[in-house]
Design a protein around this motif. Structure first.
Motif, PDB file in Angstrom:
ATOM      1  N   LEU A  17       0.851  -1.206   0.000  1.00  0.00           N
ATOM      2  CA  LEU A  17       0.000   0.000   0.000  1.00  0.00           C
ATOM      3  C   LEU A  17       0.879   1.245   0.000  1.00  0.00           C
ATOM      4  O   LEU A  17       1.883   1.312   0.715  1.00  0.00           O
ATOM      5  CB  LEU A  17      -0.876   0.015   1.259  1.00  0.00           C
ATOM      6  CG  LEU A  17      -2.108  -0.892   1.269  1.00  0.00           C
ATOM      7  CD1 LEU A  17      -2.714  -0.929   2.666  1.00  0.00           C
ATOM      8  CD2 LEU A  17      -3.152  -0.420   0.254  1.00  0.00           C
ATOM      9  N   LYS A  18       0.483   2.232  -0.796  1.00  0.00           N
ATOM     10  CA  LYS A  18       1.184   3.521  -0.759  1.00  0.00           C
ATOM     11  C   LYS A  18       0.594   4.361   0.384  1.00  0.00           C
ATOM     12  O   LYS A  18      -0.519   4.085   0.841  1.00  0.00           O
ATOM     13  CB  LYS A  18       0.981   4.255  -2.085  1.00  0.00           C
ATOM     14  CG  LYS A  18       1.588   3.554  -3.281  1.00  0.00           C
ATOM     15  CD  LYS A  18       1.691   4.538  -4.453  1.00  0.00           C
ATOM     16  CE  LYS A  18       2.329   3.873  -5.646  1.00  0.00           C
ATOM     17  NZ  LYS A  18       1.347   3.442  -6.638  1.00  0.00           N
ATOM     18  N   PRO A  19       1.291   5.427   0.778  1.00  0.00           N
ATOM     19  CA  PRO A  19       0.741   6.241   1.882  1.00  0.00           C
ATOM     20  C   PRO A  19      -0.502   7.041   1.478  1.00  0.00           C
ATOM     21  O   PRO A  19      -1.308   7.413   2.315  1.00  0.00           O
ATOM     22  CB  PRO A  19       1.876   7.194   2.251  1.00  0.00           C
ATOM     23  CG  PRO A  19       2.999   6.929   1.306  1.00  0.00           C
ATOM     24  CD  PRO A  19       2.647   5.806   0.386  1.00  0.00           C
ATOM     25  N   HIS A  20      -0.694   7.318   0.183  1.00  0.00           N
ATOM     26  CA  HIS A  20      -1.810   8.173  -0.248  1.00  0.00           C
ATOM     27  C   HIS A  20      -2.333   7.716  -1.615  1.00  0.00           C
ATOM     28  O   HIS A  20      -1.550   7.344  -2.491  1.00  0.00           O
ATOM     29  CB  HIS A  20      -1.341   9.634  -0.369  1.00  0.00           C
ATOM     30  CG  HIS A  20      -2.372  10.533  -1.005  1.00  0.00           C
ATOM     31  ND1 HIS A  20      -3.262  11.276  -0.261  1.00  0.00           N
ATOM     32  CD2 HIS A  20      -2.674  10.777  -2.317  1.00  0.00           C
ATOM     33  CE1 HIS A  20      -4.067  11.946  -1.084  1.00  0.00           C
ATOM     34  NE2 HIS A  20      -3.729  11.656  -2.340  1.00  0.00           N
ATOM     35  N   TYR A  21      -3.655   7.796  -1.803  1.00  0.00           N
ATOM     36  CA  TYR A  21      -4.284   7.609  -3.132  1.00  0.00           C
ATOM     37  C   TYR A  21      -5.296   8.726  -3.331  1.00  0.00           C
ATOM     38  O   TYR A  21      -5.949   9.160  -2.371  1.00  0.00           O
ATOM     39  CB  TYR A  21      -4.998   6.262  -3.215  1.00  0.00           C
ATOM     40  CG  TYR A  21      -4.063   5.078  -3.132  1.00  0.00           C
ATOM     41  CD1 TYR A  21      -3.455   4.551  -4.271  1.00  0.00           C
ATOM     42  CD2 TYR A  21      -3.775   4.504  -1.895  1.00  0.00           C
ATOM     43  CE1 TYR A  21      -2.589   3.474  -4.179  1.00  0.00           C
ATOM     44  CE2 TYR A  21      -2.908   3.429  -1.800  1.00  0.00           C
ATOM     45  CZ  TYR A  21      -2.317   2.921  -2.944  1.00  0.00           C
ATOM     46  OH  TYR A  21      -1.448   1.856  -2.861  1.00  0.00           O
ATOM     47  N   ASP A  22      -5.456   9.150  -4.570  1.00  0.00           N
ATOM     48  CA  ASP A  22      -6.492  10.160  -4.844  1.00  0.00           C
ATOM     49  C   ASP A  22      -7.879   9.574  -4.591  1.00  0.00           C
ATOM     50  O   ASP A  22      -8.756  10.242  -4.059  1.00  0.00           O
ATOM     51  CB  ASP A  22      -6.396  10.648  -6.302  1.00  0.00           C
ATOM     52  CG  ASP A  22      -5.135  11.472  -6.534  1.00  0.00           C
ATOM     53  OD1 ASP A  22      -4.509  11.868  -5.526  1.00  0.00           O
ATOM     54  OD2 ASP A  22      -4.772  11.696  -7.701  1.00  0.00           O
ATOM     55  N   VAL A  23      -8.066   8.336  -5.033  1.00  0.00           N
ATOM     56  CA  VAL A  23      -9.369   7.686  -4.808  1.00  0.00           C
ATOM     57  C   VAL A  23      -9.132   6.301  -4.198  1.00  0.00           C
ATOM     58  O   VAL A  23      -8.332   5.517  -4.721  1.00  0.00           O
ATOM     59  CB  VAL A  23     -10.167   7.544  -6.128  1.00  0.00           C
ATOM     60  CG1 VAL A  23     -11.490   6.816  -5.876  1.00  0.00           C
ATOM     61  CG2 VAL A  23     -10.441   8.916  -6.758  1.00  0.00           C
ATOM     62  N   VAL A  24      -9.842   6.024  -3.100  1.00  0.00           N
ATOM     63  CA  VAL A  24      -9.832   4.679  -2.511  1.00  0.00           C
ATOM     64  C   VAL A  24     -11.222   4.089  -2.726  1.00  0.00           C
ATOM     65  O   VAL A  24     -12.232   4.729  -2.387  1.00  0.00           O
ATOM     66  CB  VAL A  24      -9.502   4.729  -1.001  1.00  0.00           C
ATOM     67  CG1 VAL A  24      -9.679   3.355  -0.370  1.00  0.00           C
ATOM     68  CG2 VAL A  24      -8.090   5.245  -0.786  1.00  0.00           C
ATOM     69  N   HIS A 210      -8.223   2.951   7.415  1.00  0.00           N
ATOM     70  CA  HIS A 210      -7.386   1.965   8.123  1.00  0.00           C
ATOM     71  C   HIS A 210      -7.692   0.569   7.585  1.00  0.00           C
ATOM     72  O   HIS A 210      -8.865   0.223   7.392  1.00  0.00           O
ATOM     73  CB  HIS A 210      -7.678   2.001   9.626  1.00  0.00           C
ATOM     74  CG  HIS A 210      -7.351   3.338  10.228  1.00  0.00           C
ATOM     75  ND1 HIS A 210      -6.060   3.735  10.478  1.00  0.00           N
ATOM     76  CD2 HIS A 210      -8.156   4.375  10.581  1.00  0.00           C
ATOM     77  CE1 HIS A 210      -6.073   4.968  10.985  1.00  0.00           C
ATOM     78  NE2 HIS A 210      -7.337   5.378  11.046  1.00  0.00           N
ATOM     79  N   THR A 211      -6.627  -0.202   7.376  1.00  0.00           N
ATOM     80  CA  THR A 211      -6.818  -1.568   6.883  1.00  0.00           C
ATOM     81  C   THR A 211      -5.942  -2.523   7.691  1.00  0.00           C
ATOM     82  O   THR A 211      -5.064  -2.091   8.441  1.00  0.00           O
ATOM     83  CB  THR A 211      -6.412  -1.706   5.391  1.00  0.00           C
ATOM     84  OG1 THR A 211      -4.986  -1.831   5.301  1.00  0.00           O
ATOM     85  CG2 THR A 211      -6.873  -0.529   4.551  1.00  0.00           C
ATOM     86  N   ASN A 212      -6.139  -3.812   7.472  1.00  0.00           N
ATOM     87  CA  ASN A 212      -5.300  -4.811   8.157  1.00  0.00           C
ATOM     88  C   ASN A 212      -3.868  -4.815   7.607  1.00  0.00           C
ATOM     89  O   ASN A 212      -3.005  -5.520   8.106  1.00  0.00           O
ATOM     90  CB  ASN A 212      -5.921  -6.208   8.016  1.00  0.00           C
ATOM     91  CG  ASN A 212      -6.075  -6.640   6.564  1.00  0.00           C
ATOM     92  OD1 ASN A 212      -6.122  -5.784   5.672  1.00  0.00           O
ATOM     93  ND2 ASN A 212      -6.160  -7.922   6.295  1.00  0.00           N
ATOM     94  N   ARG A 213      -3.601  -4.019   6.557  1.00  0.00           N
ATOM     95  CA  ARG A 213      -2.235  -3.957   6.006  1.00  0.00           C
ATOM     96  C   ARG A 213      -1.629  -2.558   6.159  1.00  0.00           C
ATOM     97  O   ARG A 213      -0.654  -2.225   5.493  1.00  0.00           O
ATOM     98  CB  ARG A 213      -2.266  -4.357   4.516  1.00  0.00           C
ATOM     99  CG  ARG A 213      -2.633  -5.820   4.304  1.00  0.00           C
ATOM    100  CD  ARG A 213      -2.737  -6.195   2.838  1.00  0.00           C
ATOM    101  NE  ARG A 213      -1.559  -5.864   2.094  1.00  0.00           N
ATOM    102  CZ  ARG A 213      -1.564  -5.171   0.930  1.00  0.00           C
ATOM    103  NH1 ARG A 213      -2.693  -4.749   0.397  1.00  0.00           N
ATOM    104  NH2 ARG A 213      -0.452  -4.913   0.302  1.00  0.00           N
ATOM    105  N   GLY A 214      -2.239  -1.742   6.995  1.00  0.00           N
ATOM    106  CA  GLY A 214      -1.713  -0.391   7.206  1.00  0.00           C
ATOM    107  C   GLY A 214      -2.774   0.642   6.899  1.00  0.00           C
ATOM    108  O   GLY A 214      -3.857   0.308   6.407  1.00  0.00           O
ATOM    109  N   SER A 215      -2.468   1.919   7.167  1.00  0.00           N
ATOM    110  CA  SER A 215      -3.484   2.939   6.921  1.00  0.00           C
ATOM    111  C   SER A 215      -3.029   3.902   5.829  1.00  0.00           C
ATOM    112  O   SER A 215      -1.823   4.094   5.608  1.00  0.00           O
ATOM    113  CB  SER A 215      -3.853   3.651   8.216  1.00  0.00           C
ATOM    114  OG  SER A 215      -2.832   4.539   8.569  1.00  0.00           O
TER     115      SER A 215
END
Ligand code: PYC
Length: 404
Positions: A17-24, A210-215
């Protein structure tokens, strides 16, 4: 060799996972993937992460019975599903992936005077809005589906039907895979086994997922998680007018082709069509109790078969081969909940009860537009989630195929 390379049939492995996405996008079912594809392809958004606690198309996309039609009752519903059906017609070309879209006549049987009246009403609304539908009676039904039992020697004889010659079916898994492949080629990241565990909401918008693989930090967030809509919406502080119940279905052993149409009976609570492999795809009403489980029951199978045999008595020796269930998010007016919410950057694609698969292409197209423009598209206006507060329900119960 580049120009001879066939389009990829493999999805890229799940990246970090990257630290930021424009759309999740929460939910890698047909709807979430279609929205991701449309955002990337037509709105130039490339920083998109699609998250799913399971795998691609493993929820209700894998559990529906693949019927496509537009013969609804309300003008809002007819216009919406008409656009979806048009998109299905060319979806294999759009995605360069064979979704096996096949036109099939669709017959909704009427066994009472009241349902003849509803079918006539639907035929009028459909015709007015440019969707082919007409009320037909026994002679015409016999010509369309010669093996359907049309005698008077049953509890509910068939009196007439709504005939929708342009219904169809598509391969449900292929729809999800096709959108996933093409979205991934455009740079969309699909994160399977990535469960959303919480949303940080502050100042009227969602700040972190927040996810089980990081936020991750997010620009905009779409939830498209049929079957788990209330759970995920609750994380964003939204209360939805949804009751979640199991919907079961099954297929028979393969038979030689004999069934031309998709046959639905609201009064008998059953429907049946024959797949390209010869299997009879059959289902009925939702289970009569809320339950978060996709288990199958003998009770469902026995009840369904009693009704199917009233329509096709010669099937009595045929074996059921597979049985399954999905989770149906039922709304009080049998219409979806779509579009903007009271949060600035949170969008919803929910309330898919028993009518979600056929809406996949239009949902992808219109939710992408809604996110890209931050405006509710006109075609989604009636499906806004606050309609229940304003007592402006859409009233699609008479056309929902399998009732509750
Ligand atoms: O809306 O056509 C439909 C349908 C059939 C089975 C479940 N929904």
């Amino acid at each position: 060799l580049g120009r001879f390379r066939p389009p990829s049939r493999e999805l890229p492995a799940t990246p970090d996972l990257k630290p930021h996405y424009d759309v999740v996008i929460i939910g890698a079912g047909g709807h979430g993937l279609a929205a991701a594809y449309n955002l990337a392809r037509y709105w130039g958004v490339r920083s998109i992460a699609v998250l799913d606690r399971g795998y691609i198309g493993g929820g209700n996309t894998a559990r529906n019975t693949a019927i496509v039609r537009a013969n609804y009752l309300t003008p809002e519903g007819v216009g919406f599903y008409k656009e979806s059906m048009q998109l299905f017609e060319t979806l294999s070309q759009e995605l360069d992936f064979n979704v096996m879209y096949t036109r099939k006549p669709h017959l909704t049987l009427a066994h009472t005077d009241a349902s003849i009246r509803t079918m006539r009403w639907r035929a009028e609304v459909n015709t007015h809005l440019g969707v082919r539908s007409e009320l037909v009676f026994r002679d015409e039904i016999a010509a369309i589906e010669p093996r359907l039992h049309l005698g008077d020697d049953v509890r509910y004889p068939v009196l007439g039907a709504l005939y929708h010659p342009v219904g169809g079916t598509a391969r449900h898994d292929a729809v999800a895979w096709g959108y996933a492949m093409r979205a991934a080629e455009l740079g969309v990241e699909i994160h399977q086994l990535t469960e959303v565990t919480g949303l940080d909401v502050a100042g009227g918008s969602v700040r972190r997922v927040h996810t089980n693989r990081g936020s991750i930090e997010c620009g905009q967030v779409l939830q498209a998680v049929a079957g788990a809509s209330s759970e995920v919406a609750r994380m964003a502080g939204l209360k939805l007018a949804i009751r979640t119940v199991p919907l079961q279905a099954c297929v028979s052993q393969p038979l030689k082709p004999f069934l031309n149409a998709i046959i639905v009976s609201g009064s008998l609570h059953c429907y049946i069509w024959q797949s390209q492999r010869g299997e009879l795809v059959m289902g009925g009403a939702v289970d009569p109790y809320p339950l978060w489980s996709t288990r199958s029951t003998l009770d469902f199978k026995e009840g369904l078969m009693a009704h199917i045999l009233e329509l096709f008595p010669f099937l009595s020796e045929v074996r059921v081969m597979r049985q399954w269930a999905g989770m149906a998010d039922m709304t009080p007016d049998f219409a979806p909940i779509m579009g903007k919410t009271h949060l600035d950057n949170y969008y919803i694609d929910a309330g898919w009860g028993t009518w979600g698969f056929k809406a996949t292409p239009v949902c992808g197209k219109r939710m992408a537009e809604c996110i890209a423009t931050n405006r509710q598209p006109d075609i989604l206006a009636a499906f806004h989630h606050d309609r229940f507060l304003r007592f402006e329900q859409v009233g699609e119960a008479g056309a929902a195929s399998v009732g509750s």
